[in-house]
Design an enzyme around this catalytic site. Structure first.
Site, short mmCIF file in Angstrom:
data_model
loop_
_atom_site.label_atom_id
_atom_site.label_comp_id
_atom_site.label_asym_id
_atom_site.label_seq_id
_atom_site.Cartn_x
_atom_site.Cartn_y
_atom_site.Cartn_z
N GLY A 44 -19.72 -20.64 -19.23
CA GLY A 44 -19.55 -21.53 -18.08
C GLY A 44 -18.79 -20.83 -16.96
O GLY A 44 -17.72 -20.26 -17.20
N LYS A 106 -1.74 -20.74 -20.12
CA LYS A 106 -0.34 -21.21 -20.30
C LYS A 106 -0.05 -22.49 -19.54
O LYS A 106 0.69 -23.35 -19.99
CB LYS A 106 0.65 -20.12 -19.86
CG LYS A 106 0.70 -19.92 -18.35
CD LYS A 106 0.51 -18.53 -17.92
CE LYS A 106 -0.21 -18.47 -16.61
NZ LYS A 106 -0.72 -17.17 -16.31
N VAL A 133 1.06 -16.37 -23.57
CA VAL A 133 2.37 -15.80 -23.21
C VAL A 133 2.35 -14.32 -23.59
O VAL A 133 1.97 -13.95 -24.70
CB VAL A 133 3.53 -16.50 -23.96
CG1 VAL A 133 4.87 -15.93 -23.52
CG2 VAL A 133 3.50 -18.01 -23.74
N GLY A 135 0.49 -11.85 -22.61
CA GLY A 135 -0.79 -11.12 -22.59
C GLY A 135 -1.10 -10.46 -23.92
O GLY A 135 -1.39 -11.12 -24.92
N GLU A 191 -1.21 -11.49 -7.06
CA GLU A 191 -2.38 -12.16 -6.50
C GLU A 191 -2.23 -12.18 -4.98
O GLU A 191 -1.13 -11.95 -4.45
CB GLU A 191 -2.40 -13.63 -6.98
CG GLU A 191 -2.39 -13.80 -8.48
CD GLU A 191 -3.76 -13.61 -9.09
OE1 GLU A 191 -4.74 -13.83 -8.37
OE2 GLU A 191 -3.83 -13.23 -10.26
N ASP A 202 5.09 -19.41 -12.95
CA ASP A 202 4.31 -18.82 -14.05
C ASP A 202 5.22 -18.59 -15.27
O ASP A 202 4.87 -18.94 -16.39
CB ASP A 202 3.71 -17.49 -13.55
CG ASP A 202 3.06 -16.70 -14.66
OD1 ASP A 202 1.88 -16.97 -14.97
OD2 ASP A 202 3.71 -15.80 -15.23
N LYS A 206 5.47 -20.34 -19.32
CA LYS A 206 5.59 -19.53 -20.54
C LYS A 206 6.90 -19.85 -21.27
O LYS A 206 6.93 -19.90 -22.51
CB LYS A 206 5.51 -18.05 -20.18
CG LYS A 206 4.14 -17.66 -19.64
CD LYS A 206 4.16 -16.30 -18.98
CE LYS A 206 2.79 -15.88 -18.47
NZ LYS A 206 2.84 -14.69 -17.60
N GLY A 303 -3.56 -8.32 -17.81
CA GLY A 303 -4.66 -7.35 -17.69
C GLY A 303 -5.78 -7.75 -18.62
O GLY A 303 -5.53 -8.29 -19.71
P1 NAP Z 1 -10.17 -15.37 -13.30
O1 NAP Z 1 -10.43 -13.93 -13.17
O2 NAP Z 1 -9.83 -16.15 -12.07
O3 NAP Z 1 -11.47 -16.03 -13.97
C1 NAP Z 1 -11.63 -17.42 -14.09
C2 NAP Z 1 -13.04 -17.70 -14.57
O4 NAP Z 1 -13.20 -19.10 -14.74
C3 NAP Z 1 -14.13 -17.26 -13.58
O5 NAP Z 1 -15.22 -16.77 -14.30
C4 NAP Z 1 -14.50 -18.55 -12.85
O6 NAP Z 1 -15.86 -18.60 -12.45
C5 NAP Z 1 -14.26 -19.58 -13.93
N1 NAP Z 1 -13.82 -20.86 -13.34
C6 NAP Z 1 -12.60 -21.16 -12.85
N2 NAP Z 1 -12.57 -22.42 -12.42
C7 NAP Z 1 -13.82 -22.94 -12.63
C8 NAP Z 1 -14.40 -24.20 -12.39
N3 NAP Z 1 -13.71 -25.20 -11.84
N4 NAP Z 1 -15.69 -24.37 -12.74
C9 NAP Z 1 -16.39 -23.35 -13.29
N5 NAP Z 1 -15.88 -22.13 -13.56
C10 NAP Z 1 -14.59 -21.94 -13.22
O7 NAP Z 1 -9.02 -15.68 -14.34
P2 NAP Z 1 -8.44 -14.70 -15.48
O8 NAP Z 1 -7.45 -13.77 -14.86
O9 NAP Z 1 -9.54 -14.16 -16.28
O10 NAP Z 1 -7.56 -15.72 -16.34
C11 NAP Z 1 -8.17 -16.63 -17.23
C12 NAP Z 1 -7.09 -17.32 -18.06
O11 NAP Z 1 -6.38 -16.34 -18.79
C13 NAP Z 1 -6.04 -18.06 -17.23
O12 NAP Z 1 -5.62 -19.22 -17.93
C14 NAP Z 1 -4.90 -17.07 -17.14
O13 NAP Z 1 -3.63 -17.70 -16.96
C15 NAP Z 1 -4.99 -16.44 -18.51
N6 NAP Z 1 -4.40 -15.10 -18.58
C16 NAP Z 1 -4.83 -14.14 -17.71
C17 NAP Z 1 -4.27 -12.88 -17.79
C18 NAP Z 1 -4.71 -11.80 -16.86
O14 NAP Z 1 -4.17 -10.69 -16.94
N7 NAP Z 1 -5.67 -12.02 -15.98
C19 NAP Z 1 -3.25 -12.62 -18.74
C20 NAP Z 1 -2.87 -13.62 -19.63
C21 NAP Z 1 -3.45 -14.86 -19.54
P3 NAP Z 1 -16.47 -17.54 -11.38
O15 NAP Z 1 -16.39 -16.20 -12.06
O16 NAP Z 1 -17.86 -17.99 -11.17
O17 NAP Z 1 -15.59 -17.63 -10.17
#
Ligand code: NAP
Length: 429
Positions: A44, A106, A133, A135, A191, A202, A206, A303
């Site tokens: 999705g 989180k 929490v 990563g 970001e 954030d 956590k 990451g």
């Molecule tokens: P991201 O790059 O922003 O990806 C989010 C994904 O979810 C995208 O594929 C997006 O679709 C989809 N999405 C978001 N809202 C949506 C909606 N309303 N309807 C349909 N699709 C939706 O996020 P991420 O960095 O991978 O993080 C994902 C989760 O992991 C978060 O909860 C974050 O806190 C957690 N996390 C991330 C990291 C990190 O390093 N990035 C570390 C630890 C935890 P599209 O691709 O089509 O835009």
């Protein structure tokens, strides 16, 4: 014999995209180690046209997110969308449909943890969130399982890589806060809107999860006192180093006889403490308990790669439990407990003041502290022309008393500026 598990993925961004690539590229290695293969049936996303780092076969992607959960071939749902809405209701629906869920979210767990954990318990399926929490650092499982027999006193974490990178830059390169934030953005640590990182929000989500798991009493994100790093100046970071401290944004979860307190704020960490040496975007979590004494978990807190590893571990765990066919009991139970208001928590303060360099000023300042019931541990003074910079470090006193002392300083005519106030990491309860 290998068993294939049907996966429904909500979100294929930084973490989700990496996860799918790993499921394809590392499939043989995962199967050899675990006897499991993961077959991604539905993904999705928001934007169907966006390029993905994995082959997109016909019908794999959908923007109708309910399809991911309802697909009969989906046995395990992995939520990597982030945010509360619509992720929360989708996770709940999956659990209510009896499908195990793995999430890295989180924000969602801190906001709706008890409700989702209860839904998982009713359905007898796992709900796992190791990646939420730290990563790639294993910390959720150690806290809720490995250390379940320890009476944990305190958990102190550096749980936001962006702010730790900024503070490290300020300390090692004498950079201003603004320049360090710019560098963090350029390097992709921050970001485009870094508010959730620098405000401490954030880290607060956590901290709520860490405290809840460490103490077995649910702490909501609204129960966490939160102060960010926006007001930390290069001068404070330099003074900290001179006095034997490093400035870190800490999540502090503490249990005393009065109850549980959880807070996020910048803190002066003594240089000899293991957390003082955690540099750059690295995360670390320091756990104290009577039997274990102290444990340090450190590593990449974010990451795609490290986070996908944590998610994969949960997927393997959830698949094994599901295949065993048993009703899964929750890994931790929460019982009611006292939450201590932050104003009643004992803290030590560092304050930087600019004052008129006149006789009697120090006595007036000491009087202000004394009237509030706060005693001074050390004072350092340097005069330039008619003004003096004063660094005051107080002894432990309640936040209420420290704040009262601060108010009295503002009322002293000779106090030109209260530059900053940073709490000092003490020995704990
Ligand atoms: P991201 O790059 O922003 O990806 C989010 C994904 O979810 C995208 O594929 C997006 O679709 C989809 N999405 C978001 N809202 C949506 C909606 N309303 N309807 C349909 N699709 C939706 O996020 P991420 O960095 O991978 O993080 C994902 C989760 O992991 C978060 O909860 C974050 O806190 C957690 N996390 C991330 C990291 C990190 O390093 N990035 C570390 C630890 C935890 P599209 O691709 O089509 O835009």
């Amino acid at each position: 014999m290998e068993r294939s598990i049907g996966i429904g993925l909500l979100g294929a961004g930084t973490v989700g995209g990496t996860l799918v690539s790993r499921l394809i590229g590392d499939a043989d290695a995962i199967a050899a180690k675990t006897g499991l293969t993961f077959d991604v049936r539905k993904v999705g996303v928001r934007d169907l046209a966006k390029e993905r780092p994995f082959p997109v076969t016909d019908g794999l992607l959908t923007d109708r997110l309910r399809e991911v959960i309802d697909d009969p071939g989906v046995e395990l749902v992995v939520e990597l969308m982030g945010g509360l809405d619509p992720a929360g209701d989708l996770v709940l629906a999956a659990l209510e449909a009896g499908k195990p869920v793995v999430s890295a979210n989180k924000e969602l767990i801190a906001a709706r943890g008890p409700e989702l954990i209860a839904a998982a318990e009713r359905s007898g399926v796992p709900f796992l969130f190791e990646a939420a929490v730290g990563g790639g650092i294993p910390i959720i499982r150690p806290l809720s399982e490995t250390l379940a027999g320890e009476t944990i006193d305190r958990v102190i974490g550096i749980v936001n890589g962006t702010t730790n990178f900024i503070l490290t830059e300020m300390s090692e390169n004498a950079t201003s806060y603004e320049a360090a934030l710019e560098a963090a953005t350029e390097l992709g640590y921050a970001e485009s809107d870094p508010t959730a990182d620098v405000s401490g929000a954030d880290a607060a989500a956590k901290a709520a999860i860490l405290a809840s798991l460490a103490f077995g009493t649910w702490v909501g994100v609204e129960d966490v006192f939160c102060e960010g790093i926006e007001a930390v100046s290069a001068a404070d970071v330099a003074f900290a180093a001179e006095f034997g401290y490093a400035v870190k944004l800490l999540a502090v979860c503490e249990r005393t006889d009065a109850g549980v307190s959880t807070r996020v704020h910048p803190a002066m960490v003594p240089l000899e403490h293991p957390l003082a040496s955690i540099r750059g975007a690295t995360n670390a979590i320091f756990i104290e308990g009577p039997a274990i004494e102290s444990l340090l978990f450190a590593g990449p807190g974010a990451g795609g790669g490290p986070t996908a590893t944590a998610v994969l571990g949960d997927m393997i765990d959830a698949a094994r439990e599901t295949l065993a066919g048993a009703q899964v009991a929750p890994r931790i139970r929460f019982s009611p407990g006292e939450l201590v208001d932050f104003t009643e928590v004992f803290t030590e303060w560092y304050m930087r003041l600019v004052v008129d360099d006149k006789p009697g000023v120090l006595a007036k300042i000491a009087g202000g502290f004394g009237d509030a019931g706060v005693s001074i541990k050390s004072v350092w003074q340097e005069g330039v022309n008619t003004e003096a910079t004063l660094i005051v470090v107080t002894h432990l006193a309640t936040e209420r008393s420290q704040r009262e002392a601060l108010r009295s300083l503002h009322a002293i005519d000779e106090v030109i500026e209260v530059g900053s106030v940073i709490r000092v990491l003490g020995d704990g309860p």
